[in-house]
Design a protein around this motif. Structure first.
Motif, PDB file in Angstrom:
ATOM      1  N   VAL A   1     -26.844  -7.545   0.556  1.00 38.08           N
ATOM      2  CA  VAL A   1     -25.975  -6.679  -0.393  1.00 38.08           C
ATOM      3  C   VAL A   1     -24.592  -6.161   0.185  1.00 38.08           C
ATOM      4  O   VAL A   1     -23.944  -5.330  -0.642  1.00 38.08           O
ATOM      5  N   GLN A   2     -24.424  -6.275   1.317  1.00 37.77           N
ATOM      6  CA  GLN A   2     -23.081  -6.007   1.908  1.00 37.77           C
ATOM      7  C   GLN A   2     -22.703  -6.162   3.371  1.00 37.77           C
ATOM      8  O   GLN A   2     -23.907  -6.416   3.916  1.00 37.77           O
ATOM      9  N   PRO A   3     -21.564  -6.354   3.622  1.00 35.17           N
ATOM     10  CA  PRO A   3     -21.168  -6.767   5.289  1.00 35.17           C
ATOM     11  C   PRO A   3     -21.386  -5.573   5.755  1.00 35.17           C
ATOM     12  O   PRO A   3     -21.387  -4.248   5.461  1.00 35.17           O
ATOM     13  N   ARG A   4     -21.385  -5.546   7.043  1.00 35.14           N
ATOM     14  CA  ARG A   4     -21.225  -4.332   8.153  1.00 35.14           C
ATOM     15  C   ARG A   4     -20.063  -4.058   8.234  1.00 35.14           C
ATOM     16  O   ARG A   4     -19.073  -4.879   8.572  1.00 35.14           O
ATOM     17  N   ARG A   5     -19.659  -2.742   8.276  1.00 33.12           N
ATOM     18  CA  ARG A   5     -18.464  -2.033   8.629  1.00 33.12           C
ATOM     19  C   ARG A   5     -18.268  -1.555  10.148  1.00 33.12           C
ATOM     20  O   ARG A   5     -19.086  -0.734  10.516  1.00 33.12           O
ATOM     21  N   PRO A   6     -17.817  -2.381  11.172  1.00 32.22           N
ATOM     22  CA  PRO A   6     -17.732  -1.952  12.528  1.00 32.22           C
ATOM     23  C   PRO A   6     -17.137  -0.523  12.792  1.00 32.22           C
ATOM     24  O   PRO A   6     -16.316  -0.202  11.886  1.00 32.22           O
ATOM     25  N   CYS A   7     -17.786   0.107  13.341  1.00 29.26           N
ATOM     26  CA  CYS A   7     -17.274   1.685  13.758  1.00 29.26           C
ATOM     27  C   CYS A   7     -16.763   1.662  15.199  1.00 29.26           C
ATOM     28  O   CYS A   7     -17.095   0.671  16.203  1.00 29.26           O
ATOM     29  N   TYR A   8     -16.402   2.614  15.903  1.00 28.72           N
ATOM     30  CA  TYR A   8     -15.846   3.024  17.370  1.00 28.72           C
ATOM     31  C   TYR A   8     -17.166   2.683  18.041  1.00 28.72           C
ATOM     32  O   TYR A   8     -16.951   2.336  19.266  1.00 28.72           O
ATOM     33  N   LYS A   9     -18.418   2.672  17.608  1.00 26.70           N
ATOM     34  CA  LYS A   9     -19.417   2.799  18.643  1.00 26.70           C
ATOM     35  C   LYS A   9     -19.437   1.072  19.072  1.00 26.70           C
ATOM     36  O   LYS A   9     -19.867   0.849  20.310  1.00 26.70           O
ATOM     37  N   ILE A  10     -18.928  -0.045  18.618  1.00 22.09           N
ATOM     38  CA  ILE A  10     -18.751  -1.111  18.831  1.00 22.09           C
ATOM     39  C   ILE A  10     -17.751  -1.355  20.255  1.00 22.09           C
ATOM     40  O   ILE A  10     -18.006  -1.914  21.222  1.00 22.09           O
ATOM     41  N   ASN A  11     -16.632  -0.370  19.989  1.00 20.17           N
ATOM     42  CA  ASN A  11     -15.669  -0.324  21.141  1.00 20.17           C
ATOM     43  C   ASN A  11     -16.258   0.366  22.472  1.00 20.17           C
ATOM     44  O   ASN A  11     -16.399  -0.063  23.521  1.00 20.17           O
ATOM     45  N   ASP A  12     -17.257   1.153  22.118  1.00 23.66           N
ATOM     46  CA  ASP A  12     -17.749   2.204  23.262  1.00 23.66           C
ATOM     47  C   ASP A  12     -18.679   1.246  23.911  1.00 23.66           C
ATOM     48  O   ASP A  12     -19.129   1.248  25.178  1.00 23.66           O
ATOM     49  N   GLN A  13     -19.445   0.400  23.103  1.00 23.56           N
ATOM     50  CA  GLN A  13     -20.665  -0.342  23.389  1.00 23.56           C
ATOM     51  C   GLN A  13     -19.996  -1.424  24.482  1.00 23.56           C
ATOM     52  O   GLN A  13     -20.563  -1.811  25.568  1.00 23.56           O
ATOM     53  N   ILE A  14     -18.915  -2.147  24.171  1.00 29.33           N
ATOM     54  CA  ILE A  14     -18.375  -3.245  24.847  1.00 29.33           C
ATOM     55  C   ILE A  14     -17.534  -2.700  26.228  1.00 29.33           C
ATOM     56  O   ILE A  14     -17.755  -3.310  27.370  1.00 29.33           O
ATOM     57  N   GLY A  15     -16.907  -1.243  25.954  1.00 23.59           N
ATOM     58  CA  GLY A  15     -16.226  -0.737  27.230  1.00 23.59           C
ATOM     59  C   GLY A  15     -14.772  -0.769  27.307  1.00 23.59           C
ATOM     60  O   GLY A  15     -14.234  -0.995  26.198  1.00 23.59           O
ATOM     61  N   PRO A  16     -13.990  -0.604  28.205  1.00 23.94           N
ATOM     62  CA  PRO A  16     -12.615  -0.702  28.487  1.00 23.94           C
ATOM     63  C   PRO A  16     -11.750  -1.624  27.855  1.00 23.94           C
ATOM     64  O   PRO A  16     -10.973  -1.154  27.146  1.00 23.94           O
ATOM     65  N   THR A  17     -12.293  -2.830  27.970  1.00 23.97           N
ATOM     66  CA  THR A  17     -11.622  -3.861  27.115  1.00 23.97           C
ATOM     67  C   THR A  17     -11.390  -3.478  25.776  1.00 23.97           C
ATOM     68  O   THR A  17     -10.550  -3.660  24.966  1.00 23.97           O
TER      69      THR A  17
END
Length: 242
Positions: free
Chosen positions: A141-157
């Motif tokens: 029904v829809q794509p996912r919209r990434p949020c800041y938690k993606i950045n926090d999960q991956i880390g400094p990079t």
């Protein structure tokens, strides 16, 4: 001047369905736990081996910490292609493992079929996981919209490069399902494409339209607005492109 964007058809005519396209290789669920910025998150999804029930809100052992932006019947189950991790690792010189970014399901294509990706999955598609009476059917029904938690999960990079924004621009964040039929999920189930009402509406094309900086012709946009199962916020984005 309105931009003209092609809408390629995918080769899955209704007369040839159902098609055995993939195998469900991993099912993941998560619990809401302390995360960054003094927030809770269930982005850490752990593989499970036991069968799990699926109802209209998704896998019953899965949680969402922020129910305003995650979960609900229009975001019941999240699937993402493992190809997303290949692209991230190549672009940012990372070694991310599949499952890090919060998806519930990972599949692999059966011989002779393409992987489930944004280029091969369409809005409105119904996929069946399993064959018995307790099989699960899910509608895209829809794509996912990434949020800041993606950045926090991956880390400094990610913080330095804003990987969440890059994923959005690339349109490779996966998709959300609405549950059509309750049932039981477990690893190694066969996955069937059982219904494709909108073969023009692949997710790659949707992201292209949504990210366009130019106006788009009415003839391109209107068919998308007529898709009854496309989540309303996406229709609003597309309507503004005309």
């Amino acid at each position: 001047m309105a931009q003209s964007i092609s809408t390629p058809q995918l080769d899955s005519p209704s007369s040839s369905l159902p098609i055995h396209i993939a195998t469900l290789k991993c099912v993941r669920t998560g619990k809401a736990m302390p995360f960054t910025r003094e927030q809770l998150s269930a982005i850490n999804k752990a593989p499970i081996t036991a069968p799990v029930a699926v109802n209209y809100l998704g896998l019953v052992t899965d949680e969402q910490a922020d129910r305003r932006h995650h979960g609900g019947y229009l975001k019941a189950v999240h699937q993402m292609s493992s190809a997303t991790y290949d692209k991230l690792n190549s672009e940012f010189n990372l070694k991310l493992e599949v499952g890090l970014l919060g998806e519930n399901l990972t599949t692999t294509a059966v011989e002779g079929n393409q992987e489930m990706t944004e280029a091969t999955v369409c809005i409105g598609d119904i996929y069946q996981y399993g064959e018995a009476e307790d099989c699960v059917q899910l509608r895209v029904v829809q794509p996912r919209r990434p949020c800041y938690k993606i950045n926090d999960q991956i880390g400094p990079t990610a913080s330095n490069r804003n990987i969440a924004s890059w994923i959005t621009n690339q349109g490779i964040s996966g998709w959300y399902f609405q549950v059509v039929k309750d049932g039981i999920m477990q690893n190694e189930l066969p996955v069937y494409l059982v219904h494709r009402p909108y073969p023009f509406a692949n997710l790659k094309q949707l992201w292209t339209l949504a990210n366009s900086k130019q106006k788009i012709s009415k003839e391109i946009i209107e068919p998308w607005l007529d898709i009854d199962c496309l989540e309303d916020s996406w229709k609003k984005v597309l309507a503004k492109k005309i």
